[in-house]
Design a protein around this motif. Structure first.
Motif, PDB file in Angstrom:
ATOM      1  N   THR A 258       0.815  -1.217   0.000  1.00 46.01           N
ATOM      2  CA  THR A 258       0.000   0.000   0.000  1.00 46.01           C
ATOM      3  C   THR A 258       0.850   1.270   0.000  1.00 46.01           C
ATOM      4  OG1 THR A 258      -0.153  -0.051   2.417  1.00 46.01           O
ATOM      5  CG2 THR A 258      -1.911  -1.149   1.176  1.00 46.01           C
ATOM      6  N   ASP A 259       2.159   1.140  -0.313  1.00 46.70           N
ATOM      7  CA  ASP A 259       3.040   2.305  -0.287  1.00 46.70           C
ATOM      8  C   ASP A 259       3.111   3.011  -1.632  1.00 46.70           C
ATOM      9  OD1 ASP A 259       4.360   0.074  -1.390  1.00 46.70           O
ATOM     10  OD2 ASP A 259       6.327   0.964  -0.987  1.00 46.70           O
ATOM     11  N   ALA A 260       2.369   2.529  -2.609  1.00 46.22           N
ATOM     12  CA  ALA A 260       2.379   3.127  -3.942  1.00 46.22           C
ATOM     13  C   ALA A 260       0.926   3.390  -4.369  1.00 46.22           C
ATOM     14  CB  ALA A 260       3.079   2.196  -4.926  1.00 46.22           C
ATOM     15  N   ASP A 261       0.734   3.639  -5.660  1.00 48.55           N
ATOM     16  CA  ASP A 261      -0.622   3.856  -6.149  1.00 48.55           C
ATOM     17  C   ASP A 261      -1.458   2.595  -5.998  1.00 48.55           C
ATOM     18  OD1 ASP A 261       0.025   6.441  -6.822  1.00 48.55           O
ATOM     19  OD2 ASP A 261       0.496   5.969  -8.906  1.00 48.55           O
ATOM     20  N   LYS A 262      -2.761   2.754  -6.081  1.00 51.37           N
ATOM     21  CA  LYS A 262      -3.669   1.609  -5.954  1.00 51.37           C
ATOM     22  C   LYS A 262      -3.466   0.642  -7.121  1.00 51.37           C
ATOM     23  CE  LYS A 262      -7.219   4.286  -3.524  1.00 51.37           C
ATOM     24  NZ  LYS A 262      -6.473   5.563  -3.545  1.00 51.37           N
ATOM     25  N   PRO A 263      -3.790  -0.639  -6.922  1.00 51.60           N
ATOM     26  CA  PRO A 263      -3.651  -1.623  -7.993  1.00 51.60           C
ATOM     27  C   PRO A 263      -4.407  -1.209  -9.256  1.00 51.60           C
ATOM     28  CG  PRO A 263      -4.090  -2.704  -5.912  1.00 51.60           C
ATOM     29  CD  PRO A 263      -4.256  -1.244  -5.657  1.00 51.60           C
ATOM     30  N   VAL A 264      -3.806  -1.521 -10.388  1.00 49.69           N
ATOM     31  CA  VAL A 264      -4.397  -1.205 -11.691  1.00 49.69           C
ATOM     32  C   VAL A 264      -5.013  -2.470 -12.272  1.00 49.69           C
ATOM     33  CG1 VAL A 264      -3.870  -0.469 -14.052  1.00 49.69           C
ATOM     34  CG2 VAL A 264      -2.764   0.656 -12.101  1.00 49.69           C
ATOM     35  N   VAL A 265      -6.205  -2.343 -12.827  1.00 48.69           N
ATOM     36  CA  VAL A 265      -6.884  -3.475 -13.453  1.00 48.69           C
ATOM     37  C   VAL A 265      -6.205  -3.799 -14.782  1.00 48.69           C
ATOM     38  CG1 VAL A 265      -9.043  -4.332 -14.428  1.00 48.69           C
ATOM     39  CG2 VAL A 265      -9.075  -2.905 -12.363  1.00 48.69           C
ATOM     40  N   LEU A 266      -5.800  -5.062 -14.931  1.00 45.20           N
ATOM     41  CA  LEU A 266      -5.189  -5.519 -16.186  1.00 45.20           C
ATOM     42  C   LEU A 266      -6.207  -6.184 -17.101  1.00 45.20           C
ATOM     43  CD1 LEU A 266      -1.837  -7.023 -14.833  1.00 45.20           C
ATOM     44  CD2 LEU A 266      -2.181  -4.800 -15.929  1.00 45.20           C
ATOM     45  N   SER A 267      -7.099  -6.975 -16.514  1.00 42.32           N
ATOM     46  CA  SER A 267      -8.097  -7.685 -17.332  1.00 42.32           C
ATOM     47  C   SER A 267      -9.216  -8.183 -16.429  1.00 42.32           C
ATOM     48  CB  SER A 267      -7.457  -8.866 -18.075  1.00 42.32           C
ATOM     49  OG  SER A 267      -6.980  -9.839 -17.162  1.00 42.32           O
ATOM     50  N   GLY A 268     -10.323  -8.563 -17.078  1.00 41.93           N
ATOM     51  CA  GLY A 268     -11.423  -9.184 -16.363  1.00 41.93           C
ATOM     52  C   GLY A 268     -12.513  -8.234 -15.919  1.00 41.93           C
ATOM     53  N   ALA A 269     -12.359  -6.941 -16.192  1.00 37.75           N
ATOM     54  CA  ALA A 269     -13.344  -5.949 -15.768  1.00 37.75           C
ATOM     55  C   ALA A 269     -13.604  -4.977 -16.918  1.00 37.75           C
ATOM     56  CB  ALA A 269     -12.866  -5.200 -14.531  1.00 37.75           C
ATOM     57  N   PRO A 270     -14.724  -4.273 -16.900  1.00 33.41           N
ATOM     58  CA  PRO A 270     -14.992  -3.292 -17.959  1.00 33.41           C
ATOM     59  C   PRO A 270     -13.927  -2.202 -18.012  1.00 33.41           C
ATOM     60  CG  PRO A 270     -16.976  -3.734 -16.662  1.00 33.41           C
ATOM     61  CD  PRO A 270     -15.849  -4.389 -15.945  1.00 33.41           C
ATOM     62  N   ASP A 271     -13.661  -1.684 -19.206  1.00 39.68           N
ATOM     63  CA  ASP A 271     -12.719  -0.569 -19.353  1.00 39.68           C
ATOM     64  C   ASP A 271     -13.157   0.588 -18.462  1.00 39.68           C
ATOM     65  OD1 ASP A 271     -11.328  -2.018 -21.198  1.00 39.68           O
ATOM     66  OD2 ASP A 271     -12.173  -0.992 -22.949  1.00 39.68           O
ATOM     67  N   GLY A 272     -12.194   1.152 -17.762  1.00 42.85           N
ATOM     68  CA  GLY A 272     -12.490   2.279 -16.897  1.00 42.85           C
ATOM     69  C   GLY A 272     -12.786   1.897 -15.457  1.00 42.85           C
ATOM     70  N   ALA A 273     -12.854   0.607 -15.144  1.00 42.65           N
ATOM     71  CA  ALA A 273     -13.077   0.186 -13.764  1.00 42.65           C
ATOM     72  C   ALA A 273     -11.868   0.569 -12.916  1.00 42.65           C
ATOM     73  CB  ALA A 273     -13.323  -1.316 -13.702  1.00 42.65           C
ATOM     74  N   ARG A 274     -12.141   1.073 -11.708  1.00 41.09           N
ATOM     75  CA  ARG A 274     -11.068   1.527 -10.824  1.00 41.09           C
ATOM     76  C   ARG A 274     -11.135   0.777  -9.503  1.00 41.09           C
ATOM     77  NH1 ARG A 274     -11.420   6.062  -8.689  1.00 41.09           N
ATOM     78  NH2 ARG A 274     -13.602   6.565  -9.190  1.00 41.09           N
ATOM     79  N   TYR A 275      -9.960   0.363  -9.028  1.00 39.43           N
ATOM     80  CA  TYR A 275      -9.859  -0.362  -7.757  1.00 39.43           C
ATOM     81  C   TYR A 275      -9.674   0.625  -6.606  1.00 39.43           C
ATOM     82  CZ  TYR A 275      -8.069  -3.420  -4.074  1.00 39.43           C
ATOM     83  OH  TYR A 275      -7.885  -4.077  -2.879  1.00 39.43           O
ATOM     84  N   VAL A 276     -10.356   0.361  -5.480  1.00 44.44           N
ATOM     85  CA  VAL A 276     -10.116   1.087  -4.232  1.00 44.44           C
ATOM     86  C   VAL A 276     -10.078   0.072  -3.092  1.00 44.44           C
ATOM     87  CG1 VAL A 276     -11.157   3.251  -4.988  1.00 44.44           C
ATOM     88  CG2 VAL A 276     -12.577   1.543  -3.859  1.00 44.44           C
ATOM     89  N   PHE A 277      -9.245   0.341  -2.083  1.00 43.20           N
ATOM     90  CA  PHE A 277      -9.193  -0.546  -0.925  1.00 43.20           C
ATOM     91  C   PHE A 277     -10.453  -0.386  -0.087  1.00 43.20           C
ATOM     92  CE2 PHE A 277      -4.593  -0.096  -1.795  1.00 43.20           C
ATOM     93  CZ  PHE A 277      -4.257  -1.439  -1.844  1.00 43.20           C
ATOM     94  N   MET A 278     -10.913  -1.509   0.466  1.00 43.76           N
ATOM     95  CA  MET A 278     -12.085  -1.492   1.352  1.00 43.76           C
ATOM     96  C   MET A 278     -11.778  -2.159   2.698  1.00 43.76           C
ATOM     97  SD  MET A 278     -15.399  -2.182  -1.046  1.00 43.76           S
ATOM     98  CE  MET A 278     -16.521  -1.657   0.257  1.00 43.76           C
ATOM     99  N   GLY A 279     -10.492  -2.349   3.004  1.00 48.30           N
ATOM    100  CA  GLY A 279     -10.131  -2.966   4.264  1.00 48.30           C
ATOM    101  C   GLY A 279      -9.122  -4.066   4.069  1.00 48.30           C
TER     102      GLY A 279
END
Length: 381
Positions: free
Chosen positions: A302-323
């Motif tokens: 968690t010391d860098a930017d949030k994980p980036v989606v590579l595949s498996g989700a619609p274009d433009g989907a963004r990851y955020v931590f929830m715990g």
């Protein structure tokens, strides 16, 4: 069936990547192999030796592949990592890049030198030199030491030519220590995104290293080894005409931090591929506009930017931590996903992300080919 039994069953059956229990740390074997070969070719092409850093992968299996491609040895951040490498057959050319100071660690260092070939470590303080020299006094063979030079981070290393001379004199006073050269790792410069700015920063730091080398040479201590460099500066380091070997590490995996950098300066994109990723699974679809994944803070550094989606989700989907256990994908308007869908995410910082897992799941395409233990996980002392 236990996880270990399931893993063995999957390997025996050449199981599908989609059958893996998530979150899971995945290596694309073909991309990893190409990365290892490309860096080895780069070093050879510039007449430099390659001593890749195992703090990135913590894996004897990957280390063996790097050696097979032409590396002369392996760097380890801590004595514990080096011990793991030696325990698993990687016994030649190990170099410990952080100071070894405590009495128990120094005793382990001397023992490790006795059962490996051409072990090296760094020193930056005469008191530490004397402590290591005392422990090595009754050893059968000398221990090679490098003077660590501070590139400006003030993390470790000597901060002036005079300080380097003081360490050199301390080494010479110890019969069982053998001076081998200097280490100069410019960690702060590795992630400067602009190639030109990174090159200018390295040229500035190179001038300081030249002043240290000049002082050592005048004192009769011209360094045989000048080790340093990194993934971010691998295209710049050869042109500085200083290094004899490169300590590159993250090139094997290419995390999001390095992918954000112009590594080559030639507008041809990143010279290495993303080979490390985390597969996660959708575990909740009840809230509109988002889904919940089974990968949270325990799955990523968690010391860098949030994980980036590579595949498996619609274009433009963004990851955020929830715990600790979960993360969310925020979906573009109108997009939906199904329960148990697999999403592949890039590691935001590979070294500490790897340290969260026990096992690499090695795949070719969608087929699980091997399980490699993260053998040096947690070996930080």
């Amino acid at each position: 069936m236990t996880d270990e039994e399931l893993h063995r069953h999957l390997i025996d059956q050449q199981g599908s990547r989609r059958d893996l229990n998530t979150p899971v740390l995945v290596i694309d074997l073909d991309a990893l192999t190409r990365n290892i070969e490309r860096m080895a070719e780069h070093a050879r092409g510039h007449g430099l030796k390659l001593r890749p850093h195992a703090k990135t992968h913590k894996s004897p299996e990957i280390a063996r592949r790097q050696l097979a491609a032409g590396a002369i040895g392996i760097c380890c951040a801590k004595i514990g990592e080096a011990e793991v490498m030696a325990e698993n057959g990687v016994t030649t050319g190990l170099h410990i890049t952080s100071p070894v100071v405590s009495r128990p660690a120094i005793e382990r260092l001397i023992a490790l030198n006795g059962r490996t070939n051409d072990l090296m470590c760094v020193v930056d303080n005469p008191d530490n030199v004397r402590a290591i020299g005392l422990a090595a006094a009754t050893a059968e063979k000398p221990l090679k030491v490098l003077i660590d030079v501070d590139p400006g981070m003030h993390r470790t290393g000597v901060v002036s030519p005079d300080a380097a001379i003081a360490v050199l004199e301390a080494i010479r006073a110890e019969p069982k220590l053998a001076y081998a050269g200097v280490q100069f790792y410019c960690g702060a410069q590795q992630h400067i995104e602009s190639f030109e700015e990174r090159r200018d920063a390295m040229r500035d730091r190179a001038d300081f290293l030249r002043s240290v080398i000049a002082a050592l040479t005048a004192a009769g201590g011209a360094p045989r080894v000048v080790t340093g460099g990194g993934t971010g500066t691998h295209r710049i380091d050869p042109g500085l005409d200083l290094f004899t070997e490169l300590q590159v590490g993250s090139y094997v995996f290419m995390d999001s931090q390095y992918l954000a950098c112009d590594l080559a300066g030639d507008d041809h994109g990143a010279p290495f591929e993303t080979s490390l990723m985390v597969d996660a699974r959708v575990v909740n679809t009840n809230a509109p506009g988002m889904v919940t994944l089974d990968a949270g803070i325990k799955a990523f550094a968690t010391d860098a930017d949030k994980p980036v989606v590579l595949s498996g989700a619609p274009d433009g989907a963004r990851y955020v931590f929830m715990g600790d256990e979960q993360g969310a994908l925020l979906l573009p308007k109108g997009e939906v996903m199904a329960l148990a869908d697999i999403v592949t995410l890039a590691a935001p910082h590979c070294d500490p992300t790897v340290n969260l897992y026990d096992t690499y799941h090695v795949v070719q395409g969608d087929t699980l080919k091997a399980l490699w233990p993260v053998s040096a996980r947690g070996r930080s002392r």
